[in-house]
Enzyme design. Structure first.
Site, PDB file in Angstrom:
ATOM      1  N   CYS A 161      30.545 -42.690 -11.123  1.00  0.00           N
ATOM      2  CA  CYS A 161      31.003 -41.737 -10.107  1.00  0.00           C
ATOM      3  C   CYS A 161      30.286 -42.002  -8.788  1.00  0.00           C
ATOM      4  O   CYS A 161      29.062 -42.104  -8.745  1.00  0.00           O
ATOM      5  CB  CYS A 161      30.721 -40.307 -10.580  1.00  0.00           C
ATOM      6  N   CYS A 197      35.050 -35.869 -12.517  1.00  0.00           N
ATOM      7  CA  CYS A 197      33.784 -36.309 -13.099  1.00  0.00           C
ATOM      8  C   CYS A 197      33.238 -35.157 -13.936  1.00  0.00           C
ATOM      9  O   CYS A 197      33.177 -34.019 -13.464  1.00  0.00           O
ATOM     10  CB  CYS A 197      32.787 -36.674 -11.997  1.00  0.00           C
ATOM     11  N   CYS A 235      44.658 -43.168 -13.504  1.00  0.00           N
ATOM     12  CA  CYS A 235      44.943 -43.678 -12.168  1.00  0.00           C
ATOM     13  C   CYS A 235      43.873 -43.120 -11.238  1.00  0.00           C
ATOM     14  O   CYS A 235      43.884 -41.933 -10.909  1.00  0.00           O
ATOM     15  CB  CYS A 235      46.344 -43.208 -11.755  1.00  0.00           C
ATOM     16  N   CYS A 239      29.683 -33.824 -12.148  1.00  0.00           N
ATOM     17  CA  CYS A 239      29.601 -33.145 -10.842  1.00  0.00           C
ATOM     18  C   CYS A 239      30.906 -32.464 -10.441  1.00  0.00           C
ATOM     19  O   CYS A 239      30.953 -31.790  -9.413  1.00  0.00           O
ATOM     20  CB  CYS A 239      29.144 -34.118  -9.753  1.00  0.00           C
TER      21      CYS A 239
END
Ligand code: FE
Length: 183
Positions: free
Chosen positions: A100, A149, A172, A152
């Site tokens: 991330c 994510c 995607c 977070c």
């Protein structure tokens, strides 16, 4: 000696009570404690079941803005989408892990990356339970599943059910939401 210890533990004075009353008081104390513990547990579970998952990392929007570029902020924090075929990782072929961009949480392995032709990096699977969260997204009247994510809560992209084997899924993902770490 036992009476002194018990009265200390329960915060009650048993010294002047008869044995039968002490026993009753102990039972009441235990029942009350059990009740409070159960109530506390029930309250703790509530937020997770009623609303979407709460991120483990929480920052103010000002903190995110200071950390990210304008485009990264727009995609990660405002659920934007980068223009297709513009991202750094669309045709990326190196072996490693994509993490991330906002918090560094490992998300996807290069082993699950495939050429989708959509213009966005595409994966048929994520790295595991604590990598991504999938959230219903009904914005613009579309019935899509948003990918965030897990750590977070930042927006990564969407997942569709037209991917290749073995999962049949197509994650995607915006290139700007990712950072590559070579093996
Ligand atoms: Fe993150």
């Amino acid at each position: 000696q036992t009476k002194v210890i018990n009265s200390h533990i329960y915060g009650m004075n048993f010294a002047n009570l008869k044995p039968k009353q002490i026993k009753m008081n102990k039972i009441i104390s235990i029942c009350l404690m059990s009740f409070f513990v159960l109530t506390a547990c029930a309250q703790e579970e509530k937020p997770n079941t009623e609303t979407s998952r709460k991120p483990n990392i929480e920052k103010t929007e000002a903190e995110w803005k200071a950390q990210l570029t304008e485009l990264e902020y727009e995609v990660l924090r405002e659920e934007g989408t980068e223009k297709p075929f513009t991202g750094e990782y669309v045709d990326w072929k190196k072996e490693g892990v994509f993490v991330c961009k906002a918090c560094g949480n490992p998300l996807f392995s290069s082993d699950t990356k495939f050429k989708s032709g959509t213009g966005w990096p595409s994966f048929f699977d994520h790295l595991g339970d604590s990598s991504v969260a999938e959230v219903a997204d009904n914005s613009y009247g579309w019935n899509r599943t948003e990918v965030e994510c897990w750590r977070c809560g930042s927006h990564l992209g969407h997942v569709f059910e037209d991917g290749p084997d073995p999962t049949g899924l197509r994650y995607c993902i915006n290139s700007v939401s990712l950072e590559f770490q070579e093996k």
